[in-house]
Enzyme design. Structure first.
Site, PDB file in Angstrom:
ATOM      1  N   HIS A 169      56.537  62.709  23.637  1.00 59.84           N
ATOM      2  CA  HIS A 169      56.174  62.620  25.051  1.00 59.84           C
ATOM      3  C   HIS A 169      57.399  62.803  25.938  1.00 59.84           C
ATOM      4  CE1 HIS A 169      52.474  61.167  23.387  1.00 59.84           C
ATOM      5  NE2 HIS A 169      51.931  61.296  24.574  1.00 59.84           N
ATOM      6  N   GLN A 177      51.530  64.119  35.464  1.00 60.86           N
ATOM      7  CA  GLN A 177      52.631  63.561  36.250  1.00 60.86           C
ATOM      8  C   GLN A 177      52.469  63.951  37.719  1.00 60.86           C
ATOM      9  OE1 GLN A 177      56.633  63.312  34.919  1.00 60.86           O
ATOM     10  NE2 GLN A 177      56.087  63.454  32.746  1.00 60.86           N
ATOM     11  N   PHE A 228      59.615  56.033  27.669  1.00 59.74           N
ATOM     12  CA  PHE A 228      58.597  55.149  28.218  1.00 59.74           C
ATOM     13  C   PHE A 228      57.312  55.948  28.354  1.00 59.74           C
ATOM     14  CE2 PHE A 228      56.240  53.627  31.910  1.00 59.74           C
ATOM     15  CZ  PHE A 228      56.116  52.279  31.617  1.00 59.74           C
ATOM     16  N   VAL A 262      49.682  57.944  33.168  1.00 57.61           N
ATOM     17  CA  VAL A 262      49.982  58.104  34.592  1.00 57.61           C
ATOM     18  C   VAL A 262      48.748  58.421  35.427  1.00 57.61           C
ATOM     19  CG1 VAL A 262      52.389  58.759  34.212  1.00 57.61           C
ATOM     20  CG2 VAL A 262      50.663  60.539  34.379  1.00 57.61           C
TER      21      VAL A 262
END
Length: 168
Positions: free
Chosen positions: A67, A88, A119, A123
């Site tokens: 990722h 995103q 992390f 989203v």
């Protein structure tokens, strides 16, 4: 695509269609393909998740590491998939101010230094403020808890991607 269509796909076509549900990890779709026919989208997602849960620690870490870091933009991060770029963007991460970008990069670096992986958060279910708060909060976690949380978030990402692809 309907569930009947999904269940009738040859394995290579299934992997081509669903290999991107889990970022840069078509092995998850390859494993899930063997569990067909699926009775529902939920059963399909459970099959994908089961493949990940049974994969072993090293493969799970590799999945998380596939990722992208949050706040990277298409054209800047060559590993940013089209799906990740759209996701995103939906959270406004493609329109960060210089100060916001610096803050994200600082948290990304601290997180990667501590846990050895990026992390991960779904989203599409969060905005910039929620993501930043979660990043700061999760820095206090343990490596074991963070791997479990990252995998949970990856399943949430895959679920939304699956909803986009399969109808009824």
């Amino acid at each position: 695509m309907t569930l009947d269509d999904v269940n009738s796909l040859p394995v290579p076509a299934f992997v081509a269609e669903f290999g991107g549900l889990y970022e840069h990890s078509p092995w998850v779709a390859e494993g899930a393909a063997t569990q067909r026919p699926f009775a529902s989208k939920e059963a399909m997602l459970t099959a994908f998740s089961d493949v990940v849960q049974k994969a072993g620690h090293d493969r799970q870490i590799a999945l998380v590491r596939a990722h992208p870091e949050l706040g990277h933009r298409a054209g800047i991060d060559p590993a940013l998939s089209e799906a990740s770029a759209q996701e995103q963007g939906s959270a406004g991460l493609d329109r960060l101010t210089p100060a916001e970008y610096e803050h994200f990069q600082s948290l990304n670096t601290a997180y990667r230094d501590k846990f050895g992986m990026p992390f991960v958060i779904c989203v599409r279910k969060a905005g910039k403020a929620v993501i930043l708060e979660a990043m700061a909060h999760r820095l206090a976690s343990t490596p074991e808890a963070e791997l479990a949380e990252a995998l949970k978030q990856i399943d949430a990402i895959a679920s939304l991607r699956l909803q986009d692809k399969v109808k009824a």
